[in-house]
Enzyme design. Structure first.
Site, short mmCIF file in Angstrom:
data_model
loop_
_atom_site.label_atom_id
_atom_site.label_comp_id
_atom_site.label_asym_id
_atom_site.label_seq_id
_atom_site.Cartn_x
_atom_site.Cartn_y
_atom_site.Cartn_z
N GLU A 148 0.83 -1.21 0.00
CA GLU A 148 0.00 0.00 0.00
C GLU A 148 0.86 1.26 0.00
OE1 GLU A 148 -3.29 -0.46 2.56
OE2 GLU A 148 -4.26 1.36 1.86
N GLU A 187 2.18 1.60 -3.43
CA GLU A 187 1.10 2.09 -4.31
C GLU A 187 0.90 3.59 -4.13
OE1 GLU A 187 -2.67 0.17 -3.57
OE2 GLU A 187 -3.72 1.49 -4.97
N CYS A 198 -8.78 -1.94 3.36
CA CYS A 198 -8.77 -3.16 4.19
C CYS A 198 -10.07 -3.38 4.95
CB CYS A 198 -7.58 -3.23 5.12
SG CYS A 198 -7.00 -1.70 5.71
N SER A 233 -7.56 1.84 -2.81
CA SER A 233 -6.30 1.10 -2.95
C SER A 233 -6.55 -0.29 -3.52
CB SER A 233 -5.64 0.98 -1.58
OG SER A 233 -4.56 0.08 -1.65
N LYS A 273 -15.77 -9.51 7.31
CA LYS A 273 -14.80 -10.42 6.70
C LYS A 273 -15.48 -11.70 6.22
CE LYS A 273 -11.13 -7.88 7.17
NZ LYS A 273 -10.50 -7.30 5.98
N GLU A 300 -16.31 -10.65 2.91
CA GLU A 300 -15.13 -10.43 2.04
C GLU A 300 -14.60 -11.73 1.45
OE1 GLU A 300 -11.92 -7.75 3.39
OE2 GLU A 300 -10.50 -9.28 2.77
N GLU A 315 -13.48 -12.04 -6.23
CA GLU A 315 -12.09 -11.60 -6.44
C GLU A 315 -11.12 -12.35 -5.53
OE1 GLU A 315 -14.56 -9.61 -5.54
OE2 GLU A 315 -14.85 -8.07 -7.07
N CYS A 337 -11.23 -1.43 14.07
CA CYS A 337 -11.64 -2.84 14.18
C CYS A 337 -11.74 -3.32 15.63
CB CYS A 337 -10.65 -3.73 13.45
SG CYS A 337 -10.43 -3.28 11.73
FE1 SF4 Z 1 -14.23 -2.62 8.87
FE2 SF4 Z 1 -15.28 -2.98 11.27
FE3 SF4 Z 1 -14.46 -5.05 9.87
FE4 SF4 Z 1 -12.66 -3.39 10.90
S1 SF4 Z 1 -14.07 -4.69 12.05
S2 SF4 Z 1 -12.66 -4.23 8.83
S3 SF4 Z 1 -13.74 -1.45 10.72
S4 SF4 Z 1 -16.15 -3.68 9.33
#
Ligand code: SF4
Length: 509
Positions: free
Chosen positions: A147, A150, A167, A187, A226, A229, A234, A378
């Site tokens: 990053e 970049e 992220c 990013s 996540k 994600e 991808e 987080c």
């Molecule tokens: Fe985003 Fe919250 Fe997950 Fe951290 S814990 S990556 S701030 S959604």
């Protein structure tokens, strides 16, 4: 008729939401989930459910789970799937742990908020039957190498600025949904988990002579988003690398709370466990990788390494603790001078704050902006242990302080000094932004059509009026249950379905 009940009061949750679910029998319609989704996340009132074919928009941050007082909203419980794989002995189970888990897990076992329980957490995973435990902070260092490179590339080659961090998957989905014109600014460097996963299923698998399909990779995270994600199309780059049928880079996400549930189901008491260390190939990363858990941490980590890349000198003390950007306000900014370059940076948490920040881009040039969806980063993700009725600000502050204290106590403060990072570049990726790095460690994102209307109307969304609920609402003053409709039309013997009090104890809200 809508398949979603009481959407003026509650967030609608789809059955196939990969992150969260609602247990209807526990919902008291208190409205707290809708409130946080509107006021802090800024999704709840920024779309029309009827236009989306009755399909709820969710960015999976799980903040509704964090405020639900009855446990009606919970993250999807996936830890049993890991348990089953371990019992079947069919795969090598590898766990990777995000920074914030180690300052949240202790809460679930009655320890003081912010207790730093890294070694006991690793020990717990081994007791639960995980074969290998690596630290996602290693990959946070990898993210920073990519990053920061970049960012320098964007600045020196007149590419789109500011560079926004990517992220946080909830933030990325927010952009894809509401601000697709910003996608060139996001990013391309993947999140730590999504860098670590293909690295394990390529470099590590080759080193250990394992078929990557025999690896079951579990990410232990504070984050419900996540779970979404890792399902993205991808995030299947290891299978592309192996020219194989598509399989996910990361197999499953288990939150901090789920890990605590799993430990309790196996009668593991955190405090009684022996300390244990990470496995050595991808051990704990630098302090820079660790502070990813805090709001501003990604920014600070990237500045440390960008400084080194541009000057070939180690960052000075003031860049190892950037007081001007540490803090708990939702929008913060600073300017950093590196050689003759002035880099303007900003930090934002909460996607409602993003809507407030974006107009500032018209008035001032920014080079780098960190966005995290959850309050203070987080450390308060939707998968962290909850504290209903307690002072969340205080608890969040303790978690933040715990991470900063650990960083300050470490010898290895910068991603570019991490010997394990040197090794992975030497043996595999060669350099940041190399051809192989771009294949496995970078990605692109796409415009979503979930709104079913032109998303460009949201580019000026700061002026958009809030959608006002159409029905009248009354709140039970005893239990908080929300009644929608005209209470005067109810019979005199109407009682609150939750606590049984009469309608005279309801107040209009
Ligand atoms: Fe985003 Fe919250 Fe997950 Fe951290 S814990 S990556 S701030 S959604």
């Amino acid at each position: 008729m809508s398949k979603h009940l009481s959407v003026d009061v509650r967030v609608p949750v789809e059955e196939d939401n990969p992150s969260i679910k609602r247990i209807e029998s526990l919902c008291i319609q208190c409205g707290k989930c809708q409130e946080v989704c509107r006021k802090e996340i800024s999704v709840g009132h920024h779309y029309d459910l009827s236009k989306t074919m009755d399909t709820a928009i969710c960015i999976h941050c799980g903040q509704c789970v964090n405020v639900c007082p009855t446990g009606a909203l919970v993250e999807k419980q996936d830890w049993m799937k890991v348990h089953d794989v371990i019992q079947s002995h069919s795969k090598k189970v590898i766990a990777i742990t995000s920074p914030s888990v180690r300052v949240g897990l202790g809460d679930a076992f009655g320890l003081e908020a912010g207790s730093y329980v890294e070694k006991k957490m690793v020990s717990a995973l081994r007791e639960l039957g995980v074969d290998v435990v690596f630290d996602t902070t290693f990959a946070a260092d990898l993210t920073i190498m990519e990053e920061a490179s970049e960012l320098i590339d964007r600045i020196t080659n007149n590419k789109p600025l500011p560079q926004f961090t990517s992220c946080c998957p909830a933030w990325v989905k927010f952009v894809e949904t509401y601000y697709p014109s910003l996608l060139p600014n996001i990013s391309s460097s993947k999140s730590p988990i999504s860098m670590m996963a293909p690295t394990i299923k390529t470099w590590y698998a080759k080193r250990e002579n394992i078929d990557p399909k025999d690896i079951y990779l579990v990410a232990i995270t504070p984050c419900t988003a996540k779970k979404f994600e890792i399902t993205r199309s991808e995030m299947k780059d290891a299978s592309l690398y192996h020219d194989d049928e598509a399989y996910p880079d990361c197999d499953i996400v288990v939150t901090t709370k789920e890990l605590a549930n799993w430990m309790k189901a196996e009668n593991l008491d955190l405090e009684k466990l022996e300390d244990s260390e990470y496995d050595s190939l991808m051990p704990r990363g630098s302090g820079a990788g660790l502070i990813f858990g805090n709001t501003g941490g990604v920014m600070e980590a990237a500045v440390r390494t960008a400084y080194f890349m541009l000057t070939e000198k180690q960052p000075p003390e003031n860049l190892l603790e950037m007081k001007e950007i540490r803090g708990l306000e939702g929008i913060r900014e600073a300017s950093v001078t590196i050689n003759d370059l002035t880099v303007n940076v900003a930090i934002v948490y909460g996607t409602e704050n993003v809507r407030k920040f974006l107009p500032l881009l018209k008035e001032k040039h920014y080079d780098f902006v960190e966005v995290m969806t959850c309050p203070k980063g987080c450390i308060s993700g939707g998968g962290q242990p909850k504290h209903i009725g307690e002072d969340m600000n205080e608890i969040q502050k303790k978690r933040v302080d715990s991470i900063y204290q650990k960083d300050a106590s470490m010898k290895l403060r910068c991603s570019h000094d991490n010997p394990a990072i040197h090794q992975v570049y030497k043996e595999f990726y060669d350099l940041p932004l190399s051809e192989l790095s771009k294949k496995l460690l970078h990605t692109t994102y796409h415009v979503r059509d979930d709104l079913n209307e032109d998303p460009s109307i949201y580019d000026t969304v700061c002026e958009t009026e809030e959608v006002i609920p159409t029905s009248t609402r009354y709140k039970c003053s005893i239990c908080g249950y929300i009644y929608e409709g005209d209470l005067a039309l109810e019979k005199d013997d109407f009682v609150c379905p939750i606590c049984g009090v009469g309608k005279d104890l309801f107040e209009k809200c």
